[in-house]
Design a protein around this motif. Structure first.
Motif: not given
Length: 543
Positions: A516-543
């Motif tokens: 479902s859409l809710d499950e899809f969004k939940s999966t994306l949230d999980s992917i952020r917590s698995q490392g993508y939040d860190a990636i976002i931070s590291e990308v923006n720190a270089q700008r």
């Protein structure tokens, strides 16, 4: 001459990807700058003159080179293969030992090579863009820093013209660790069958919207575009390769991979526009406008649906739309128009929708130079000289057209005329095999567009339509603003590729109704917590 080509391969399966996309077909009469076919010049010397300008040095180096095999082992084989290789080696001033890796085994072979630095091929071929293992290896000093060499325009007149923007995407820790196989930036878009659209009155207007495209695909599915009275068409071509979804997403303004929101770069799947786009794709699927089993359809037969009349819309590289059109007009596959049977069917290379389409990274695949097996300045410079001289008109000709008088000849206007382009003729195929696959040695530097002038090839309506579509798409092509920063993200190099795959898989599951859409969004949230939040931070720190 002793043959120096080493075969280390299994049968290969060509997998198209956004970073690809480039395609290697059996030699065709007309090359295109966006594929691995020959780029072209109005001032080309015949390849047979190669030995007249050969390099001289105190000691001729032997260069080992792992090369991508897209031809199931039929690479540079036949009566004239050694002669062709001899001319290439003499012109480039080095002996070459080519090690062919099947495309689907490339990643595994390269990973294995990295574990044995003392035996690594001196030049290594890679697919896609710089990520993962390459970044980690670069940080461990596996590759030569090309910044110390290639900007010398006297030694490397072609390599030194590398775009600084593309170079940034190949830079790790301040070191330029690879040379790109350059590609046309405005290469992606939508192609459609013109006669079907004309018959049903759904041709796309000049500034088409996603709704216009939906109406076309719907009509191609349910309004009997081929006029045979059967329910046997599905409007949109689709396979397990989901790159077309990335193109469609741009139509809704969510960008290419990443976009800037509130002053910060973020993955597109964190934006509202992304979910609007995915819901549009889901509607295409739910309404039966693409194959229900697309996720299990092999990529190597991707364009077959349009060629055989199952589909009428093809979304990916525009040069593939051109090749479908050429298929319609080929003598042995002639496909009559449903509007006028006396004329062949035609594909329209449309390009951007709603003022947006996907941009390439400026390259697809790259070459690294081993810092361990190229252990002297002489060896490094010999390898770079080979890569540079392969960009010359003489080498672009011989690696993609073979030998004058055997594989090609010049017509009265001085344009190349293939003598081995007939893929239905066994003798012609055998001749083409003498140089087949050697285009995988080319960087096409300084750019695909400039290399297009390197060989005198007569233009035709197909290539003209393709080049016009490229130019049009370029105006609207969305670049990935985070690409050069992702190379510098430690977390992305470790887990980014896996997390990206999880995002793609979840998108497919949602489109197909598995979650479902809710499950899809939940999966994306999980992917952020698995490392993508860190990636976002590291990308923006270089700008």
């Amino acid at each position: 001459m002793k043959k120096k080509i080493v075969s280390m391969l299994l049968a290969s399966v060509m997998v198209m990807s956004l970073a690809a996309c480039g395609s290697t077909q059996a030699p065709a009469a007309t090359p295109d700058a966006g594929s691995d076919a020959a780029p072209a010049t109005e001032t080309s010397a015949p390849a047979d003159s190669a030995t007249d300008t050969q390099a001289t040095s105190a000691e001729r180096q032997t260069i080992t080179w792992s090369v991508i095999d897209l031809n199931a082992g039929v690479n540079a084989t036949g009566e004239y293969a050694d002669q062709i290789m001899q001319q290439i080696e003499d012109f480039c001033g080095a002996d070459l030992e080519l090690i062919w890796y099947a495309n689907d085994a490339l990643s595994e072979k390269n990973s294995l090579a990295l574990t044995s630095p003392s035996t690594m091929p001196q030049i290594m071929s890679w697919g896609g863009t710089v990520t993962g293992d390459v970044v980690s290896a670069a940080k461990n000093g596996a590759f030569v820093d090309l910044n110390n060499y290639i900007w010398d325009s006297e030694k490397y007149p072609y390599l030194s013209q590398l775009s600084k923007d593309v170079a940034a995407n190949l830079t790790v820790g301040g070191k330029l660790i690879a040379l790109p196989r350059t590609r046309v930036v405005g290469r992606y878009g939508l192609s459609y069958r013109q006669d079907w659209a004309e018959k049903l009155g759904v041709e796309l207007p000049e500034n088409a919207t996603p709704d216009d495209v939906y109406k076309m695909i719907y009509a191609f599915t349910y309004d009997d575009p081929d006029g045979n009275g059967k329910n046997d068409t599905i409007g949109m071509e689709m396979t397990s390769y989901t790159g077309p979804f990335d193109i469609i997403q741009t139509w809704f303004g969510c960008g290419n991979g990443w976009q800037e929101k509130d002053g910060q770069l973020v993955p597109v799947w964190t934006t509202d526009e992304y979910f609007e786009a995915v819901d549009y794709i889901k509607k295409l699927y739910d309404d039966g406008l693409m194959p229900a089993d697309f996720y299990s359809r092999p990529t190597d037969s991707w364009s077959n649906g349009c060629k055989t009349g199952e589909n009428g819309v093809y979304i990916d590289v525009l040069d593939s739309g051109k090749r479908i059109w050429q298929y319609f007009e080929a003598e042995d596959t002639l496909t009559p128009s449903v509007v006028n049977p006396d004329e062949p069917a035609k594909m329209v290379l449309y390009g951007a929708v709603n003022g947006h389409t996907l941009a390439t990274a400026g390259y697809n695949g790259f070459f690294t130079l081993s810092a361990t097996t190229l252990d002297t300045e002489e060896k490094i410079e010999a390898a770079l000289t080979v890569l540079d001289r392969l960009c010359s008109p003489e080498m672009l000709t011989i690696t993609q057209y073979g030998l004058e008088g055997i594989n090609y000849q010049y017509d009265a206007d001085g344009n190349i005329e293939d003598l081995d382009a007939d893929t239905e003729n066994s003798d012609a195929v055998a001749l083409a095999n003498n140089y087949k696959g050697l285009n995988q040695l080319l960087t096409f530097l300084p750019s695909s567009e400039s290399s297009t002038g390197a060989i005198p090839v007569k233009s035709d309506k197909f290539s003209e339509a393709q080049n016009n579509a490229y130019a049009e798409a370029l105006q609207y092509a969305e670049v990935n603003p985070a690409l050069s920063y992702l190379v510098g993200s430690d977390t992305y190099s470790q887990v980014g590729a896996d997390l990206d795959s999880q995002v793609t898989a979840a998108r497919t599951q949602y489109i197909c109704g598995s979650i479902s859409l809710d499950e899809f969004k939940s999966t994306l949230d999980s992917i952020r917590s698995q490392g993508y939040d860190a990636i976002i931070s590291e990308v923006n720190a270089q700008r």
